[in-house]
Design a protein around this motif. Structure first.
Motif, PDB file in Angstrom:
ATOM      1  N   ALA A   1       0.853  -1.210   0.000  1.00 56.90           N
ATOM      2  CA  ALA A   1       0.000   0.000   0.000  1.00 56.90           C
ATOM      3  C   ALA A   1       0.878   1.247   0.000  1.00 56.90           C
ATOM      4  O   ALA A   1       2.042   1.212   0.398  1.00 56.90           O
ATOM      5  CB  ALA A   1      -0.897  -0.002   1.239  1.00 56.90           C
ATOM      6  N   GLY A   2       0.305   2.358  -0.457  1.00 59.54           N
ATOM      7  CA  GLY A   2       0.990   3.644  -0.355  1.00 59.54           C
ATOM      8  C   GLY A   2       1.142   4.014   1.121  1.00 59.54           C
ATOM      9  O   GLY A   2       0.345   3.589   1.954  1.00 59.54           O
ATOM     10  N   SER A   3       2.164   4.804   1.418  1.00 56.97           N
ATOM     11  CA  SER A   3       2.425   5.106   2.834  1.00 56.97           C
ATOM     12  C   SER A   3       1.669   6.355   3.287  1.00 56.97           C
ATOM     13  O   SER A   3       1.403   7.270   2.487  1.00 56.97           O
ATOM     14  CB  SER A   3       3.921   5.301   3.068  1.00 56.97           C
ATOM     15  OG  SER A   3       4.326   6.567   2.581  1.00 56.97           O
ATOM     16  N   LEU A   4       1.353   6.372   4.570  1.00 54.93           N
ATOM     17  CA  LEU A   4       0.706   7.552   5.149  1.00 54.93           C
ATOM     18  C   LEU A   4       1.635   8.759   5.056  1.00 54.93           C
ATOM     19  O   LEU A   4       1.215   9.865   4.695  1.00 54.93           O
ATOM     20  CB  LEU A   4       0.334   7.280   6.618  1.00 54.93           C
ATOM     21  CG  LEU A   4      -0.312   8.459   7.337  1.00 54.93           C
ATOM     22  CD1 LEU A   4      -1.708   8.731   6.789  1.00 54.93           C
ATOM     23  CD2 LEU A   4      -0.377   8.217   8.837  1.00 54.93           C
ATOM     24  N   ASP A   5       2.905   8.534   5.351  1.00 53.23           N
ATOM     25  CA  ASP A   5       3.893   9.620   5.360  1.00 53.23           C
ATOM     26  C   ASP A   5       3.928  10.338   3.999  1.00 53.23           C
ATOM     27  O   ASP A   5       3.844  11.568   3.926  1.00 53.23           O
ATOM     28  CB  ASP A   5       5.262   9.001   5.693  1.00 53.23           C
ATOM     29  CG  ASP A   5       6.361  10.021   5.726  1.00 53.23           C
ATOM     30  OD1 ASP A   5       6.410  10.787   6.697  1.00 53.23           O
ATOM     31  OD2 ASP A   5       7.168  10.064   4.765  1.00 53.23           O
ATOM     32  N   LEU A   6       4.019   9.571   2.920  1.00 52.59           N
ATOM     33  CA  LEU A   6       4.098  10.177   1.588  1.00 52.59           C
ATOM     34  C   LEU A   6       2.755  10.823   1.207  1.00 52.59           C
ATOM     35  O   LEU A   6       2.716  11.884   0.573  1.00 52.59           O
ATOM     36  CB  LEU A   6       4.506   9.110   0.566  1.00 52.59           C
ATOM     37  CG  LEU A   6       5.002   9.593  -0.793  1.00 52.59           C
ATOM     38  CD1 LEU A   6       6.110  10.636  -0.665  1.00 52.59           C
ATOM     39  CD2 LEU A   6       5.486   8.406  -1.644  1.00 52.59           C
ATOM     40  N   THR A   7       1.651  10.193   1.621  1.00 51.08           N
ATOM     41  CA  THR A   7       0.332  10.775   1.337  1.00 51.08           C
ATOM     42  C   THR A   7       0.206  12.140   2.018  1.00 51.08           C
ATOM     43  O   THR A   7      -0.269  13.109   1.404  1.00 51.08           O
ATOM     44  CB  THR A   7      -0.789   9.829   1.831  1.00 51.08           C
ATOM     45  OG1 THR A   7      -0.635   8.568   1.183  1.00 51.08           O
ATOM     46  CG2 THR A   7      -2.167  10.394   1.521  1.00 51.08           C
ATOM     47  N   LEU A   8       0.655  12.221   3.268  1.00 53.17           N
ATOM     48  CA  LEU A   8       0.547  13.502   3.989  1.00 53.17           C
ATOM     49  C   LEU A   8       1.439  14.564   3.340  1.00 53.17           C
ATOM     50  O   LEU A   8       1.062  15.741   3.249  1.00 53.17           O
ATOM     51  CB  LEU A   8       0.904  13.318   5.466  1.00 53.17           C
ATOM     52  CG  LEU A   8      -0.055  12.428   6.276  1.00 53.17           C
ATOM     53  CD1 LEU A   8       0.432  12.292   7.715  1.00 53.17           C
ATOM     54  CD2 LEU A   8      -1.489  12.957   6.242  1.00 53.17           C
ATOM     55  N   LYS A   9       2.610  14.160   2.857  1.00 52.66           N
ATOM     56  CA  LYS A   9       3.474  15.135   2.167  1.00 52.66           C
ATOM     57  C   LYS A   9       2.797  15.630   0.883  1.00 52.66           C
ATOM     58  O   LYS A   9       2.891  16.810   0.544  1.00 52.66           O
ATOM     59  CB  LYS A   9       4.842  14.511   1.859  1.00 52.66           C
ATOM     60  CG  LYS A   9       5.752  14.475   3.076  1.00 52.66           C
ATOM     61  CD  LYS A   9       7.156  14.034   2.727  1.00 52.66           C
ATOM     62  CE  LYS A   9       7.311  12.557   2.903  1.00 52.66           C
ATOM     63  NZ  LYS A   9       8.695  12.066   2.902  1.00 52.66           N
TER      64      LYS A   9
END
Ligand code: SF4
Length: 361
Positions: free
Chosen positions: A242-250
């Motif tokens: 899955a895509g990461s939360l960290d990158l999604t928030l950025k």
């Protein structure tokens, strides 16, 4: 780093290399980027969070997008279609409960003709003072025009990725050019338009994500929806990470920084990979939530990705739950239709000058 973050706050006029650099930040530097985006959100949008009532009225789709749980090849899906009367009753019920925007979403389902959808929009607008957002995929310009005439205010059509080759790989039934042509047509018709992307698509690079941010700026979007890729077991991407939360928030933070005052939802997908994902997105620059008001028994079957939040909960509880989450981070819940500031500026310009904005697409 300090001067780049200052530029993010003061103008948002950052280039591709700077965006790629910011997407690669780690640890405390990520926190500083998110704080900068939150400051931009506070300056340009205030503390209000807009609430949109989402009604997913059909999970039938003619397309076979590689990442999507309701793609046509997934024969294990129990398909449903709400009737026009059910859709109108659900939407007007939301309006009576004080929700200022209803979002009608479905797969690309030609069972609903242009005229059928237009009649649904007309009926909702005739019985409730509510904004209507449509999210029905790629349709003809004639259908878009008909729905706009019927009173539809906004249209969500995420571009998903600005990389044309990756777009075609994951969308065997379309091209990026066709998607962008739909968005430009919608803008010409006077809709408030929403694009957006998925984060963590197999094969996607930081350069691709930077191009997604630049595309949001180039389109001058009214709305920007960003959520993580979540692998669905009934798709060719089962088993991919899955895509990461960290990158999604950025990505949410960068969307806020470059668009300044666009409407940016804290997406359900972000809340599905992290218990507090939506709160974190709101603190990274988002200012919209979309509680799911799809009625039972349908809501459990709109499974575009697995473990979607709240699908087994009473839809009447989704609004209060999200409002409580908004208050928990010291934000306020907006009332009213919550039109996009860009759209309101364009309207004001038109009223003064007698013609549309020269910078509109
Ligand atoms: S992403 Fe949309 S268009 Fe693609 S298969 Fe899913 S519902 Fe259909």
């Amino acid at each position: 780093m300090n001067s780049l973050l200052n530029k993010c706050i003061e103008s948002g006029n950052i280039g591709r290399d700077e965006i790629i650099f910011l997407l690669g930040l780690q640890g405390e530097d990520t926190v500083r980027l998110i704080r900068a985006a939150n400051e931009v959100r506070q300056r340009y949008c205030g503390d209000e969070v807009h609430i949109r009532g989402l009604v997913e009225f059909s999970n039938t789709c003619r397309n076979d997008c590689l990442y999507c749980g309701i793609r046509r090849s997934n024969t294990s899906v129990r398909r449903y279609r709400m009737t026009p009367d059910e859709i109108v009753a659900t939407a007007t019920g939301l309006a009576k409960r004080g929700i200022g925007t209803v979002v009608l979403q479905s797969g690309e389902d030609s069972h609903y003709s242009g005229e059928t959808v237009a009649e649904i929009v007309r009926s909702i607008k005739a019985s409730a003072d509510v904004a209507v957002t449509l999210s029905l995929g790629e349709r003809s310009f004639a259908d878009y025009a008909l729905w706009r005439q019927a009173g539809a205010d906004r249209y969500l059509l995420r571009h998903e990725t600005a990389n044309p080759a990756l777009f075609e790989k994951i969308h065997p039934d379309s091209t990026l050019e066709r998607r962008l042509s739909c968005l430009r047509g919608l803008r010409r018709l006077g809709y408030q338009i929403g694009a957006g992307c998925m984060v963590g698509i197999p094969g996607q690079t930081l350069e691709d994500l930077a191009d997604d941010i630049l595309l949001l700026r180039a389109l001058e979007v009214d709305m920007a929806g960003i959520g993580p890729f979540i692998p669905h077991p009934g798709t060719p991407f089962a088993g991919e990470p899955a895509g990461s939360l960290d990158l999604t928030l950025k990505m949410v933070a960068l969307a806020r920084i470059v668009t300044r005052d666009a409407l940016i939802p804290a997406t359900t997908a972000t809340g599905s990979i992290d218990e507090f994902g939506r709160e974190k997105a709101l603190e990274a620059g988002a200012n919209v939530v979309m509680p799911n008001h799809t009625p039972f028994p349908y809501r459990v079957d709109y499974e575009i990705y697995p473990n979607k939040r709240c699908v087994t909960e009473d839809p009447n509880q989704c609004g209060p739950c999200l409002t409580a989450r908004i208050f928990s981070i010291d934000r306020t819940a907006a009332t009213g239709k919550g039109h996009s500031p860009r759209h309101l500026r364009a309207q004001a310009y038109k009223a003064t000058k007698g013609h549309g904005c020269p910078w509109s697409l």
